[in-house]
Structures are given as structure tokens and as C-alpha cells.
Design an enzyme around this catalytic site. Structure first.
Site, PDB file in Angstrom:
ATOM      1  N   PRO A   2      -4.570   5.218  11.698  1.00 14.98           N
ATOM      2  CA  PRO A   2      -4.647   4.816  12.501  1.00 14.98           C
ATOM      3  C   PRO A   2      -3.681   3.531  13.350  1.00 14.98           C
ATOM      4  O   PRO A   2      -2.640   3.616  12.131  1.00 14.98           O
ATOM      5  CB  PRO A   2      -6.031   3.377  11.943  1.00 14.98           C
ATOM      6  CG  PRO A   2      -5.408   3.634  10.413  1.00 14.98           C
ATOM      7  CD  PRO A   2      -4.792   4.791  10.491  1.00 14.98           C
ATOM      8  N   GLU A   3      -3.387   4.469  15.212  1.00 15.35           N
ATOM      9  CA  GLU A   3      -2.276   3.439  15.156  1.00 15.35           C
ATOM     10  C   GLU A   3      -2.588   2.533  16.396  1.00 15.35           C
ATOM     11  O   GLU A   3      -3.315   2.552  16.527  1.00 15.35           O
ATOM     12  CB  GLU A   3      -1.109   4.879  16.132  1.00 15.35           C
ATOM     13  CG  GLU A   3      -0.841   5.562  14.868  1.00 15.35           C
ATOM     14  CD  GLU A   3       0.955   6.047  15.812  1.00 15.35           C
ATOM     15  OE1 GLU A   3       1.532   5.697  16.165  1.00 15.35           O
ATOM     16  OE2 GLU A   3       1.282   7.203  15.499  1.00 15.35           O
ATOM     17  N   HIS A  90     -17.088   3.182  -0.552  1.00 15.01           N
ATOM     18  CA  HIS A  90     -15.676   3.253  -0.289  1.00 15.01           C
ATOM     19  C   HIS A  90     -15.553   1.493   1.347  1.00 15.01           C
ATOM     20  O   HIS A  90     -14.500   1.295   1.770  1.00 15.01           O
ATOM     21  CB  HIS A  90     -14.483   4.027   1.146  1.00 15.01           C
ATOM     22  CG  HIS A  90     -14.586   4.798  -0.150  1.00 15.01           C
ATOM     23  ND1 HIS A  90     -13.484   5.035  -1.431  1.00 15.01           N
ATOM     24  CD2 HIS A  90     -14.783   6.666  -0.411  1.00 15.01           C
ATOM     25  CE1 HIS A  90     -13.959   6.159  -1.878  1.00 15.01           C
ATOM     26  NE2 HIS A  90     -14.427   7.313  -1.719  1.00 15.01           N
ATOM     27  N   ARG A 109      -8.642   5.202   0.988  1.00 11.96           N
ATOM     28  CA  ARG A 109      -7.205   5.312   0.346  1.00 11.96           C
ATOM     29  C   ARG A 109      -6.753   3.799   0.360  1.00 11.96           C
ATOM     30  O   ARG A 109      -5.668   4.097  -0.597  1.00 11.96           O
ATOM     31  CB  ARG A 109      -6.856   6.183   1.468  1.00 11.96           C
ATOM     32  CG  ARG A 109      -7.003   7.547   1.365  1.00 11.96           C
ATOM     33  CD  ARG A 109      -5.392   8.559   2.311  1.00 11.96           C
ATOM     34  NE  ARG A 109      -4.708   8.551   1.532  1.00 11.96           N
ATOM     35  CZ  ARG A 109      -3.371   9.261   2.237  1.00 11.96           C
ATOM     36  NH1 ARG A 109      -3.376   9.742   3.574  1.00 11.96           N
ATOM     37  NH2 ARG A 109      -2.392   8.995   1.734  1.00 11.96           N
ATOM     38  N   ARG A 152      24.001   2.561  19.013  1.00 13.31           N
ATOM     39  CA  ARG A 152      23.858   3.030  17.147  1.00 13.31           C
ATOM     40  C   ARG A 152      23.503   3.775  17.581  1.00 13.31           C
ATOM     41  O   ARG A 152      23.219   4.683  18.587  1.00 13.31           O
ATOM     42  CB  ARG A 152      22.328   2.311  17.477  1.00 13.31           C
ATOM     43  CG  ARG A 152      22.083   0.520  17.461  1.00 13.31           C
ATOM     44  CD  ARG A 152      21.673   0.251  16.045  1.00 13.31           C
ATOM     45  NE  ARG A 152      21.097   0.730  15.165  1.00 13.31           N
ATOM     46  CZ  ARG A 152      20.328   0.663  14.652  1.00 13.31           C
ATOM     47  NH1 ARG A 152      19.666  -1.059  15.412  1.00 13.31           N
ATOM     48  NH2 ARG A 152      19.579   0.607  13.131  1.00 13.31           N
TER      49      ARG A 152
END
Ligand SMILES: [Zn+2]
Length: 270
Positions: A2-3, A90, A109, A152
Site C-alpha cells: 500500500p502506498e 490473518h 505479513r 545534494r
């Protein structure tokens, strides 16, 4: 995995079921995910009324009238199921509302997390305090990127993934944003012109916003057989498209940066 758009879609889906409801039952079904559940999670939330739902980066926030906010993170595989017909092994946390809805946090997980944080101290809670401005927030314009990237030499994609710089951008949407902005993912961040940073600043909320909208449309039929919230099929222009054509006539390439796959088009990303 998931984002940000999946978390945002999840929060909007939970809002429909939880907002203003009293939690009749809160039941952890094991002691931990990535870290232990608060030992008194059930006691502190049972009977509380949900007063707000929100998101900070990839944390979902469920505010209550008891002055606590339940903060969840979906980790690698977490998702909420709404009114599942049957529980599976789960489903690690159950919530039941006073109007008989049932929510299960499923995480095969177990890289996710659930914490209880005092609502008025959320900004000081360490995992949130360490985050940069939200990728969908109002702060990110070209000048902001110029200041953060100044001097950077690190690849721009690595800095986009650094949550201390920008919160909530993950591998998929970093690739997609750079592709839309026409910026090569390995380019030294400090070498990008202000004009090109303006394209990046515009691309990030566009790409994320389109994914949130796609997730929002998937919410219309979110009562799938197992009630899974927050996953939808977004269309990508670069991510996971190795060897496939780009709109510019080039072909998408895959490289590995910092152990993660990066997809980009060598023809239109410089
Ligand atoms: Zn291209």
C-alpha cells in the site's frame, strides 16, 4: 504494497462505516503486528465514539471522543475488510460498531502496526514527528525542492523516497512522478533546474491525486466478496512496464537503485 493513495482510499472507506459510530467491541486477536498492540487497546477503545478519520503520510488516523487516536499502518500487506462473511487467520484486529458493522484488520505479513496516541500530541509522536511535509500537502513548490535539494549529489529518486524529506511517496509514485516530470531518476538532485523542479512539484500531486481518484471510484463497489478496502488498479505510465512503449516513442527501462526497481524512459527523462 500500500502506498499513500491506497491509505487515503482506505481511510475514506473506513469513514463511511465508522464516522460518528460508537465502538461496541474492539478485539485484538493476537498480541502484535510489527510491534505489540497497546496492552489495553480493547479497554481504551471499547465504548468510544469515533469523531474523525484522517491520514498523515501512510498512517491512518481514527480519532475518538476519549482523547486518543488509533494510528494504523498497513505495512506490506495490511488491509481492512468490511463486514467479512467469515474471519480468517490473518484478521488480527476486530472492530464492531453500535450499528452492527464489523471491520477486520487483515495483515498476512504483519509489517503493519496499531498504536494509541493522545490526539493533542500526535504531531510529537516520534514516527510522525520525524516525517517531512506530506506529499499531497500544500508546501511543495519548486522553491521548496530547490532548498531541500541544494548541494545534494544523491539521485533525485533516493531523496523522493526519504520520508524525512517528503512523507508518503513510495517507489511506485516516485517513478511515476519523475516520468511525468521528464526527470531522469539517477540525476543528482542538486543539479536540477528550478524550471524542471516546478514540473516535479506539479507532477507529484497530479499523479497521487489521480490514483486517489481511481481509488475513490473503486469505493463505489467496495463491498467486494471479502470486503477488502483500499486496493484498486491504477494505470501506470512507467512503473512495472519494463520494455513497454512510452508515449514519447521510447521504451521503458528498469534499473535498480538502492535495492529497489526504478522504471523510467531514457528518451524523455533527462
Ligand atoms: Zn518516454
Amino acid at each position: 504494497m500500500p502506498e499513500l493513495p491506497e491509505v487515503e482510499t482506505t481511510v475514506r472507506g473506513l469513514e463511511r462505516v465508522l464516522d460518528g459510530r460508537r465502538l461496541a467491541r474492539v478485539e485484538p486477536r493476537r498480541a502484535d503486528l510489527r510491534r505489540a498492540f497497546p496492552v489495553d487497546l480493547g479497554q481504551r477503545l471499547t465504548g468510544a465514539t469515533v469523531t474523525s478519520l484522517g491520514r498523515r503520510a501512510k498512517f491512518g488516523l481514527i480519532g475518538t471522543d476519549r482523547g486518543d487516536t488509533m494510528v494504523f499502518h498497513l505495512g506490506m500487506s495490511g488491509h481492512w475488510r468490511i463486514d467479512p462473511d467469515e474471519l480468517d487467520k490473518h484478521d488480527h484486529l476486530l472492530l464492531e460498531t453500535d450499528d452492527g458493522r464489523r471491520l477486520a484488520l487483515n495483515d498476512a505479513r504483519r509489517f503493519g502496526s496499531v498504536d494509541l496516541v493522545a490526539t493533542d500530541a500526535l504531531g510529537d509522536w516520534r514516527p510522525i514527528a520525524a516525517l517531512g511535509p506530506d506529499a499531497l500537502g500544500p508546501d511543495l513548490d519548486a522553491g521548496w525542492f530547490k532548498r531541500r535539494f541544494d548541494g545534494r549529489n544523491a539521485p533525485v529518486k533516493a531523496l523522493l523516497l526519504d520520508q524525512r524529506i517528503i512523507a508518503g511517496l513510495g517507489n511506485i509514485y516516485a517513478c511515476e512522478s519523475l516520468h511525468r516530470a521528464g526527470i531522469h531518476p539517477a540525476r543528482a538532485a542538486g543539479s536540477i533546474s528550478l524550471q524542471r523542479l516546478a514540473r516535479l512539484a506539479a507532477a507529484i500531486p497530479q499523479v497521487l491525486g489521480e490514483a486517489v481518484a481511481a481509488g475513490g471510484s473503486s469505493l463505489r463497489d467496495f463491498v467486494s466478496p471479502d470486503g477488502t478496502l483500499g486496493y484498486f488498479s491504477a494505470r501506470f505510465t512507467a512503473y512495472d512496464r519494463e520494455g513497454k512503449p512510452c508515449a514519447c516513442g521510447g521504451r521503458v527501462k528498469r534499473i535498480v537503485q538502492g535495492g529497489r526497481s526504478t522504471f523510467y524512459c531514457p528518451r524523455c527523462q533527462k
